[in-house]
Scaffold this motif. Structure first.
Motif, PDB file in Angstrom:
ATOM      1  N   SER A   1      -9.554   7.127  -8.376  1.00 32.07           N
ATOM      2  CA  SER A   1      -9.661   5.724  -7.980  1.00 32.07           C
ATOM      3  C   SER A   1      -8.425   5.278  -7.201  1.00 32.07           C
ATOM      4  O   SER A   1      -8.532   4.546  -6.207  1.00 32.07           O
TER       5      SER A   1
ATOM      6  N   LEU B   1     -10.739  -7.428   1.888  1.00 29.07           N
ATOM      7  CA  LEU B   1     -10.729  -6.215   1.064  1.00 29.07           C
ATOM      8  C   LEU B   1      -9.797  -6.210  -0.151  1.00 29.07           C
ATOM      9  O   LEU B   1     -10.080  -5.498  -1.127  1.00 29.07           O
TER      10      LEU B   1
ATOM     11  N   LEU C   1     -10.835  -4.072  -3.607  1.00 23.97           N
ATOM     12  CA  LEU C   1     -10.099  -2.812  -3.755  1.00 23.97           C
ATOM     13  C   LEU C   1      -9.263  -2.805  -5.026  1.00 23.97           C
ATOM     14  O   LEU C   1      -9.180  -1.781  -5.728  1.00 23.97           O
TER      15      LEU C   1
ATOM     16  N   ILE D   1      -8.419   4.085   1.735  1.00 21.56           N
ATOM     17  CA  ILE D   1      -9.100   2.980   2.426  1.00 21.56           C
ATOM     18  C   ILE D   1      -8.065   2.030   3.027  1.00 21.56           C
ATOM     19  O   ILE D   1      -8.174   1.605   4.189  1.00 21.56           O
ATOM     20  N   GLY D   2      -7.051   1.704   2.254  1.00 21.63           N
ATOM     21  CA  GLY D   2      -6.020   0.789   2.734  1.00 21.63           C
ATOM     22  C   GLY D   2      -5.290   1.320   3.951  1.00 21.63           C
ATOM     23  O   GLY D   2      -5.106   0.597   4.944  1.00 21.63           O
TER      24      GLY D   2
ATOM     25  N   TRP E   1       0.802  -1.224   0.000  1.00 26.60           N
ATOM     26  CA  TRP E   1       0.000   0.000   0.000  1.00 26.60           C
ATOM     27  C   TRP E   1       0.840   1.282   0.000  1.00 26.60           C
ATOM     28  O   TRP E   1       0.420   2.280  -0.564  1.00 26.60           O
TER      29      TRP E   1
ATOM     30  N   VAL F   1      -8.580   4.024  -3.174  1.00 25.98           N
ATOM     31  CA  VAL F   1      -8.045   2.729  -2.761  1.00 25.98           C
ATOM     32  C   VAL F   1      -6.902   2.916  -1.758  1.00 25.98           C
ATOM     33  O   VAL F   1      -6.800   2.195  -0.767  1.00 25.98           O
TER      34      VAL F   1
END
Length: 438
Positions: free
Chosen positions: A338, A324, A328, A345-346, A264, A342
């Motif tokens: 986008s 997830l 994701l 959220i991560g 991430w 992502v």
């Protein structure tokens, strides 16, 4: 924040204890900042300097393998430097680790190229990375012990979370460096000399950290231990004999965190480019914004941990990362929006893990073996899973089977989730106690 007192009246300045605590917080975190700045810079700029050291078609993969090899020096550094810190003190251990880090950054920053010295060039690169890996092996356990031992009861996760905030800030500065340099310099300039700039910056920051660490005090937990002549004569042996369960928990908890952190916080822009054709600059910018959000969320998540406990918050993190990754990655497209969604959220979910790491690991061990107990299993887990993550993802990317990447993340999260489920709740553990804790 530990042991903070209020100024009695305006104009008197900051009380000595408060200055000492603030200095301890900076001193305890700056090593992780340097470590992760260098770690991320290597990942961000490998594509630019790979050909400088490894001529041929597999230059990038060879450079990433050097990245992985350096992780296997971490257990060695953890054993040597962790033993040193448990015997001689957290301050002395942290001073030594950051000196070695600065030296490793400098070696890479001034390393000659293959065209200049032939195969000596990759040897120098490997030397710099091995030096960094050795020092990093001792950094996490020592700084985690230091920060948690400085914290007051009820705020240990909050204080310990700043270790991980420093990690994120290190990655953030590396990301900013990559964003700025890729926009200011063209590819030819980056490949020729521009990639060296962040490594040289890292060495300078390391020297500043060395100065700060020389000014800090030992936490009371270790000083009391030292006065009572209870410091372990063989910390590694004592940990192996009496604290195997705690070491196993540290190893298992670290599995998912090391892989997800790379996925991430470093690899996601590349993944978006390979799978959705996203613009690399957009991906880098989204990554930088997400890192800034992450740095804010970690201490907030730590407050949840201090309120509700370590296990509940970490179980939520592990469970979400089991389910997830696939949705994701499906959401990830070529647009900046986008990638940013992502990314955010991560990191929001990942903050529940990073808020707890330093504190929960420190709470699993008594002070006599705390540094070595954290350092060795954490370093081994990161070597096996974090060190190989770039090569694993590059391997699947080269073969156009990137759908395996989210599956790999989910499996790692499942293993870590099971480990957390088996872990005792440690929120109320007395970290100054000298007996067996786990």
């Amino acid at each position: 924040m530990a042991n903070v007192t209020r100024t009695s009246s305006p104009g008197q300045g900051t009380p000595p204890r408060r200055r000492s605590t603030a200095r301890a917080l900076v001193g305890g975190t700056i090593g992780n900042f340097v470590e992760w700045f260098d770690w991320s810079v290597y990942g961000f700029f490998a594509v630019y300097f790979a050909d400088q050291f490894f001529p041929g078609g597999n230059a990038v993969l060879s450079t990433l393998l050097v990245f992985a090899i350096s992780f296997f020096m971490r257990p060695v550094g953890a054993a040597v430097l962790g033993t040193y810190a448990d015997r001689h003190g957290r301050k002395h251990g942290m001073t030594l680790t950051i000196l070695l880090m600065a030296g490793g950054s400098l070696v890479i920053g001034i390393a000659p190229t293959y065209d200049q010295v032939g195969w000596l060039a990759p040897a120098v690169l490997v030397l710099g990375r091995l030096l960094q890996g050795f020092s990093t092996g001792g950094e996490f356990g020592t700084s985690a012990s230091f920060l948690v031992e400085w914290a007051k009861p009820g705020r240990k996760a909050f204080a310990g979370s700043f270790q991980q905030v420093s990690v994120v800030l290190g990655i953030l500065l590396a990301s900013l460096s990559a964003t700025v340099l890729t926009r200011v310099l063209d590819d030819a300039q980056l490949e020729s000399w521009g990639w060296r700039i962040p490594f040289l910056i890292g060495s300078v920051i390391g020297l500043v950290g060395l100065y700060i660490r020389r000014q800090i005090d030992e936490p009371d937990a270790f000083r009391s231990l030292d006065r009572a002549t209870q410091a372990a004569s063989s910390p590694l042996g004592d940990m192996a004999r009496g604290h195997r369960r705690g070491a196993a928990l540290v190893f298992g908890i670290s599995i998912a965190g090391s892989v997800i952190t790379y996925m991430w916080l470093t690899y996601l822009p590349t993944y978006a480019t390979l799978t959705a054709g996203a613009d690399r600059a957009d991906g880098q910018l989204a990554n930088t914004i997400a890192l800034a959000v992450f740095a804010v969320l970690i201490p907030l998540a730590a407050l949840l941990s201090d309120r509700f406990g370590r296990r509940p918050t970490m179980l939520v993190y592990a469970a979400l990362f089991v389910v997830l990754p696939f949705p994701l990655m499906q959401l990830l497209g070529s647009s900046f929006t986008s990638i940013l969604v992502v990314s955010v959220i991560g990191v929001a979910v990942l903050s529940l893990n990073h808020a707890n790491l330093a504190t929960v690991f420190a709470e699993l061990f008594p002070p006599q073996v705390r540094t070595i107990g954290i350092a060795v299993p954490y370093a081994v887990s990161n070597a096996v899973f974090g060190g190989t993550a770039p090569s694993v993802m590059q391997f699947f990317g080269d073969r156009d089977v990137l759908w395996v990447v989210p599956l790999y993340v989910s499996i790692c999260a499942l293993v870590t989730g099971f480990t957390i489920w088996k872990m005792p709740e440690t929120r109320d553990v007395d970290t100054s106690a000298t007996g067996r804790t786990a």
